[in-house]
Design an enzyme around this catalytic site. Structure first.
Site, PDB file in Angstrom:
ATOM      1  N   ASP A  24       0.831  -1.207   0.000  1.00 21.68           N
ATOM      2  CA  ASP A  24       0.000   0.000   0.000  1.00 21.68           C
ATOM      3  C   ASP A  24       0.865   1.257   0.000  1.00 21.68           C
ATOM      4  O   ASP A  24       1.974   1.257   0.530  1.00 21.68           O
ATOM      5  CB  ASP A  24      -0.921  -0.027   1.233  1.00 21.68           C
ATOM      6  CG  ASP A  24      -2.099   0.920   1.094  1.00 21.68           C
ATOM      7  OD1 ASP A  24      -2.354   1.414  -0.028  1.00 21.68           O
ATOM      8  OD2 ASP A  24      -2.776   1.169   2.118  1.00 21.68           O
ATOM      9  N   HIS A  41       2.466   3.604  -9.056  1.00 32.62           N
ATOM     10  CA  HIS A  41       2.230   2.184  -9.355  1.00 32.62           C
ATOM     11  C   HIS A  41       3.410   1.588 -10.122  1.00 32.62           C
ATOM     12  O   HIS A  41       3.793   0.446  -9.885  1.00 32.62           O
ATOM     13  CB  HIS A  41       0.935   2.005 -10.146  1.00 32.62           C
ATOM     14  CG  HIS A  41      -0.293   2.376  -9.356  1.00 32.62           C
ATOM     15  ND1 HIS A  41      -0.495   1.951  -8.059  1.00 32.62           N
ATOM     16  CD2 HIS A  41      -1.380   3.139  -9.673  1.00 32.62           C
ATOM     17  CE1 HIS A  41      -1.659   2.438  -7.617  1.00 32.62           C
ATOM     18  NE2 HIS A  41      -2.206   3.160  -8.571  1.00 32.62           N
ATOM     19  N   LEU A 135      11.190 -20.197  -4.728  1.00 32.27           N
ATOM     20  CA  LEU A 135      10.145 -19.417  -4.056  1.00 32.27           C
ATOM     21  C   LEU A 135       8.796 -19.585  -4.767  1.00 32.27           C
ATOM     22  O   LEU A 135       8.734 -19.584  -5.991  1.00 32.27           O
ATOM     23  CB  LEU A 135      10.543 -17.933  -4.112  1.00 32.27           C
ATOM     24  CG  LEU A 135       9.528 -16.938  -3.556  1.00 32.27           C
ATOM     25  CD1 LEU A 135       9.722 -16.778  -2.057  1.00 32.27           C
ATOM     26  CD2 LEU A 135       9.666 -15.569  -4.230  1.00 32.27           C
TER      27      LEU A 135
HETATM   28  C1  IPE Z   1      -5.446  -2.799  -0.222  1.00 29.95           C
HETATM   29  O1  IPE Z   1      -5.095  -1.462  -0.431  1.00 29.95           O
HETATM   30  C2  IPE Z   1      -5.445  -3.524  -1.527  1.00 29.95           C
HETATM   31  C3  IPE Z   1      -4.140  -3.709  -2.150  1.00 29.95           C
HETATM   32  C4  IPE Z   1      -2.989  -3.399  -1.640  1.00 29.95           C
HETATM   33  C5  IPE Z   1      -4.176  -4.344  -3.441  1.00 29.95           C
HETATM   34  P1  IPE Z   1      -6.194  -0.314  -0.607  1.00 29.95           P
HETATM   35  O2  IPE Z   1      -5.443   0.935  -0.744  1.00 29.95           O
HETATM   36  O3  IPE Z   1      -7.124  -0.680  -1.699  1.00 29.95           O
HETATM   37  O4  IPE Z   1      -6.972  -0.416   0.772  1.00 29.95           O
HETATM   38  P2  IPE Z   1      -7.913   0.632   1.525  1.00 29.95           P
HETATM   39  O5  IPE Z   1      -8.944   1.090   0.530  1.00 29.95           O
HETATM   40  O6  IPE Z   1      -7.036   1.757   1.958  1.00 29.95           O
HETATM   41  O7  IPE Z   1      -8.488  -0.123   2.671  1.00 29.95           O
HETATM   42  C1  IPE Z   2      -1.383   0.304  -3.423  1.00 28.50           C
HETATM   43  O1  IPE Z   2      -1.241   1.680  -3.438  1.00 28.50           O
HETATM   44  C2  IPE Z   2      -1.723  -0.261  -4.787  1.00 28.50           C
HETATM   45  C3  IPE Z   2      -3.101  -0.767  -4.902  1.00 28.50           C
HETATM   46  C4  IPE Z   2      -4.004  -0.777  -3.968  1.00 28.50           C
HETATM   47  C5  IPE Z   2      -3.487  -1.279  -6.190  1.00 28.50           C
HETATM   48  P1  IPE Z   2      -2.486   2.677  -3.422  1.00 28.50           P
HETATM   49  O2  IPE Z   2      -2.851   2.976  -4.836  1.00 28.50           O
HETATM   50  O3  IPE Z   2      -3.579   2.157  -2.585  1.00 28.50           O
HETATM   51  O4  IPE Z   2      -1.820   3.945  -2.760  1.00 28.50           O
HETATM   52  P2  IPE Z   2      -2.471   4.943  -1.725  1.00 28.50           P
HETATM   53  O5  IPE Z   2      -3.028   4.119  -0.595  1.00 28.50           O
HETATM   54  O6  IPE Z   2      -3.533   5.688  -2.462  1.00 28.50           O
HETATM   55  O7  IPE Z   2      -1.329   5.799  -1.295  1.00 28.50           O
HETATM   56 MG    MG Z   3      -4.094   2.373  -0.641  1.00 27.04          MG
END
Ligand code: IPE
Ligand code: IPE
Ligand code: MG
Length: 255
Positions: A24, A41, A135
């Site tokens: 995240d 990303h 792995l």
């Molecule tokens: C959780 O992250 C899903 C992934 C890392 C793929 P999100 O960014 O979607 O989660 P929330 O919305 O903050 O709970």
């Molecule tokens: C994690 O990063 C990637 C996915 C959930 C796909 P985020 O896109 O959720 O990044 P934040 O949480 O907005 O910083």
């Molecule tokens: Mg996120």
């Protein structure tokens, strides 16, 4: 898992056998730099590649990475398309390299909603690498624990309705065996980056006795040091599985 195996799974020298990561913070990483979320990303994919190498080096045997949740479809369509494209490119471009490194690739999550060509790509990656000795890399894509459990419950119900299974044969093992993770051990350690302290529908069943580590590091910055720090925290934990723990057992005279 036997009691002996459980007890050896934490402690000062232990390496968690199965590490699962909620990757995240890509968006915030980009935002802090005045860059578009997509750049976050892209850099997140670099961190993923790096983490696969670092995990194998650290002696971890199973690595599960949460890359797209069943709830992530709520994001703007351009971001969703970009994330789908990243997965597609990752499977296409990295497959040979992963295969040569002996990595076994598995994808968990709901495939029914994915485009036919993406499904075919996923199946090819799994088939090609299934005999590899290294792995096991599990990518959770279009994954949501509740969706996974509903699909497993439906599979059990269908078997009961068809007369192939008795309701009394529905045990924890029977349900586990119908989850996407059927042939995988439960995670020992779940890491979430970016400072959020929630599970966001990830491995709810499988993480029943996992240790959790939350780190403020944003996913694109996740490196060997951050992984080692999470493993160090894991080693300081005492896993009890509902018992009273080894130090307490000794003091109360339990064998
Ligand atoms: C959780 O992250 C899903 C992934 C890392 C793929 P999100 O960014 O979607 O989660 P929330 O919305 O903050 O709970
Ligand atoms: C994690 O990063 C990637 C996915 C959930 C796909 P985020 O896109 O959720 O990044 P934040 O949480 O907005 O910083
Ligand atoms: Mg996120």
């Amino acid at each position: 898992m036997s009691e002996g195996a459980r007890q050896s799974s934490s402690g000062p020298e232990a390496v968690p056998d199965h590490v699962a990561i909620i990757m995240d913070g890509n968006g915030r990483w980009a935002q802090m730099r005045g860059l578009p979320r997509q750049e976050g990303h892209r850099r997140g994919l670099e961190a993923l590649r790096r983490t696969v190498r670092n995990a194998a080096d650290a002696g971890i045997r199973f690595l599960t990475l949460y890359s797209f949740s069943t709830e992530n479809w709520r994001r703007p369509q351009t971001e969703v398309s970009f994330l789908l494209g990243l997965l597609r490119r990752f499977v296409e471009k990295d497959l040979i390299e992963l295969h040569q490194a002996g990595v076994r690739v598995r994808i968990i999550g709901n495939r029914a909603d994915l485009a036919a060509d993406l499904r075919a790509l996923i199946e090819r990656a799994e088939a090609m690498t299934q005999g590899n000795p290294g792995l096991t890399l599990v990518i959770a894509f279009n994954y949501g624990s509740r969706d996974e459990m509903v699909r497993a419950a439906r599979a059990l119900a269908e078997e009961v309705a068809a007369g192939r299974l008795s309701p009394s044969a529905i045990t924890e093992e029977a349900l586990s065996a119908r989850l996407d993770t059927a042939d995988l051990p439960d995670p020992d350690l779940v890491i979430r980056t970016s400072g959020e302290t929630r599970v966001s529908n990830f491995l709810l069943w499988q993480a029943a006795y996992a240790e959790f580590v939350f780190t403020p590091v944003l996913w694109p910055d996740f490196d060997r040091e951050a992984l080692d720090e999470a493993i160090a925290q894991y080693r300081r934990r005492e896993r009890r599985y509902g018992g009273i723990g080894s130090v307490t057992s000794r003091s109360v005279g339990v064998a």
